[in-house]
Design a protein around this motif. Sequence first.
Motif, PDB file in Angstrom:
ATOM      1  N   PRO A  35      42.560  19.004  44.618  1.00  0.00           N
ATOM      2  CA  PRO A  35      41.187  18.589  44.939  1.00  0.00           C
ATOM      3  C   PRO A  35      40.278  18.645  43.708  1.00  0.00           C
ATOM      4  CG  PRO A  35      41.995  20.179  46.535  1.00  0.00           C
ATOM      5  CD  PRO A  35      43.000  20.124  45.434  1.00  0.00           C
ATOM      6  N   TYR A  36      39.211  17.882  43.763  1.00  0.00           N
ATOM      7  CA  TYR A  36      38.214  17.821  42.699  1.00  0.00           C
ATOM      8  C   TYR A  36      37.617  19.204  42.463  1.00  0.00           C
ATOM      9  CZ  TYR A  36      33.832  16.519  40.384  1.00  0.00           C
ATOM     10  OH  TYR A  36      32.794  16.416  39.516  1.00  0.00           O
ATOM     11  N   ILE A  37      37.451  19.573  41.195  1.00  0.00           N
ATOM     12  CA  ILE A  37      36.826  20.843  40.824  1.00  0.00           C
ATOM     13  C   ILE A  37      35.499  20.532  40.144  1.00  0.00           C
ATOM     14  CG2 ILE A  37      37.035  22.932  39.423  1.00  0.00           C
ATOM     15  CD1 ILE A  37      40.104  22.570  39.645  1.00  0.00           C
ATOM     16  N   GLU A  38      34.402  21.002  40.734  1.00  0.00           N
ATOM     17  CA  GLU A  38      33.065  20.772  40.187  1.00  0.00           C
ATOM     18  C   GLU A  38      32.906  21.552  38.890  1.00  0.00           C
ATOM     19  OE1 GLU A  38      29.555  19.306  39.477  1.00  0.00           O
ATOM     20  OE2 GLU A  38      30.459  18.805  41.404  1.00  0.00           O
ATOM     21  N   GLU A  78      39.175  13.617  33.884  1.00  0.00           N
ATOM     22  CA  GLU A  78      37.783  14.063  33.914  1.00  0.00           C
ATOM     23  C   GLU A  78      36.931  13.037  34.640  1.00  0.00           C
ATOM     24  OE1 GLU A  78      34.310  15.609  30.889  1.00  0.00           O
ATOM     25  OE2 GLU A  78      36.379  15.538  30.206  1.00  0.00           O
ATOM     26  N   ALA A  79      36.153  13.523  35.614  1.00  0.00           N
ATOM     27  CA  ALA A  79      35.290  12.646  36.398  1.00  0.00           C
ATOM     28  C   ALA A  79      33.992  13.371  36.715  1.00  0.00           C
ATOM     29  CB  ALA A  79      35.997  12.241  37.695  1.00  0.00           C
ATOM     30  N   GLY A  80      32.940  12.624  36.893  1.00  0.00           N
ATOM     31  CA  GLY A  80      31.636  13.195  37.202  1.00  0.00           C
ATOM     32  C   GLY A  80      31.409  13.448  38.674  1.00  0.00           C
ATOM     33  N   SER A  81      32.309  12.943  39.527  1.00  0.00           N
ATOM     34  CA  SER A  81      32.179  13.150  40.969  1.00  0.00           C
ATOM     35  C   SER A  81      33.552  13.011  41.619  1.00  0.00           C
ATOM     36  CB  SER A  81      31.218  12.127  41.574  1.00  0.00           C
ATOM     37  OG  SER A  81      31.757  10.817  41.447  1.00  0.00           O
ATOM     38  N   ASP A  82      33.608  13.364  42.895  1.00  0.00           N
ATOM     39  CA  ASP A  82      34.864  13.304  43.647  1.00  0.00           C
ATOM     40  C   ASP A  82      35.013  11.913  44.264  1.00  0.00           C
ATOM     41  OD1 ASP A  82      37.148  13.815  45.043  1.00  0.00           O
ATOM     42  OD2 ASP A  82      36.272  15.275  46.403  1.00  0.00           O
ATOM     43  N   ASN A  85      40.906   8.604  45.661  1.00  0.00           N
ATOM     44  CA  ASN A  85      41.535   8.288  46.940  1.00  0.00           C
ATOM     45  C   ASN A  85      43.002   7.972  46.670  1.00  0.00           C
ATOM     46  OD1 ASN A  85      41.747   5.532  46.126  1.00  0.00           O
ATOM     47  ND2 ASN A  85      39.693   5.144  46.888  1.00  0.00           N
ATOM     48  N   ALA A  86      43.707   7.429  47.612  1.00  0.00           N
ATOM     49  CA  ALA A  86      45.136   7.161  47.445  1.00  0.00           C
ATOM     50  C   ALA A  86      45.424   6.155  46.329  1.00  0.00           C
ATOM     51  CB  ALA A  86      45.730   6.666  48.760  1.00  0.00           C
ATOM     52  N   MET A  87      44.449   5.327  45.972  1.00  0.00           N
ATOM     53  CA  MET A  87      44.669   4.288  44.970  1.00  0.00           C
ATOM     54  C   MET A  87      43.970   4.557  43.628  1.00  0.00           C
ATOM     55  SD  MET A  87      46.669   2.454  46.699  1.00  0.00           S
ATOM     56  CE  MET A  87      46.884   1.050  45.651  1.00  0.00           C
ATOM     57  N   ARG A  88      42.915   5.357  43.630  1.00  0.00           N
ATOM     58  CA  ARG A  88      42.133   5.606  42.411  1.00  0.00           C
ATOM     59  C   ARG A  88      41.990   7.085  42.156  1.00  0.00           C
ATOM     60  NH1 ARG A  88      36.474   3.211  43.160  1.00  0.00           N
ATOM     61  NH2 ARG A  88      36.178   5.109  42.074  1.00  0.00           N
ATOM     62  N   PRO A  89      42.066   7.581  40.962  1.00  0.00           N
ATOM     63  CA  PRO A  89      42.602   6.855  39.823  1.00  0.00           C
ATOM     64  C   PRO A  89      44.095   6.576  40.031  1.00  0.00           C
ATOM     65  CG  PRO A  89      42.133   9.133  39.210  1.00  0.00           C
ATOM     66  CD  PRO A  89      41.667   8.950  40.617  1.00  0.00           C
ATOM     67  N   SER A  90      44.615   5.625  39.312  1.00  0.00           N
ATOM     68  CA  SER A  90      46.005   5.225  39.515  1.00  0.00           C
ATOM     69  C   SER A  90      46.955   6.374  39.188  1.00  0.00           C
ATOM     70  CB  SER A  90      46.328   3.997  38.663  1.00  0.00           C
ATOM     71  OG  SER A  90      46.142   4.291  37.307  1.00  0.00           O
ATOM     72  N   TRP A  91      48.133   6.329  39.784  1.00  0.00           N
ATOM     73  CA  TRP A  91      49.134   7.395  39.662  1.00  0.00           C
ATOM     74  C   TRP A  91      50.083   7.084  38.502  1.00  0.00           C
ATOM     75  CZ3 TRP A  91      48.728  11.569  42.917  1.00  0.00           C
ATOM     76  CH2 TRP A  91      47.863  11.420  43.995  1.00  0.00           C
ATOM     77  N   ASP A  92      49.612   7.245  37.291  1.00  0.00           N
ATOM     78  CA  ASP A  92      50.458   6.992  36.130  1.00  0.00           C
ATOM     79  C   ASP A  92      50.013   7.881  34.974  1.00  0.00           C
ATOM     80  OD1 ASP A  92      48.588   5.463  34.212  1.00  0.00           O
ATOM     81  OD2 ASP A  92      48.339   4.419  36.114  1.00  0.00           O
TER      82      ASP A  92
END
Length: 109
Positions: A35-38, A78-82, A85-92
Amino acid sequence: WMEATVNKEGFSEPLRTYSSCYVKTSNVDNWLRLPYIERAGANSLHIDLTFTMRRCSRIIDSSNLQQCKETFNLYYFEAGSDFANAMRPSWDPITYIKVDKIAADKLFV
């Protein structure tokens, strides 16, 4: 993947556990996204990770041996928000930044 919570002696809080282990077909690429960590205003993040893996030498069916691994690659995104989903970001591995190749703390039969 499977998620569970366990109570471990010596820990005041329950531990979250995850499992990803499918080796029955060729070209399997098991991914486990936590899960996303703030981050808030933090400049660094310390994560304590303990894991076990199957001992590859104990696999009897040699056709499954090519998928058995006793290490895994640890990546981060690294992302600024959560927004994941199943498609983003891509699984590679191109989308994520590799931290290191990690060896198991314990191997089981």
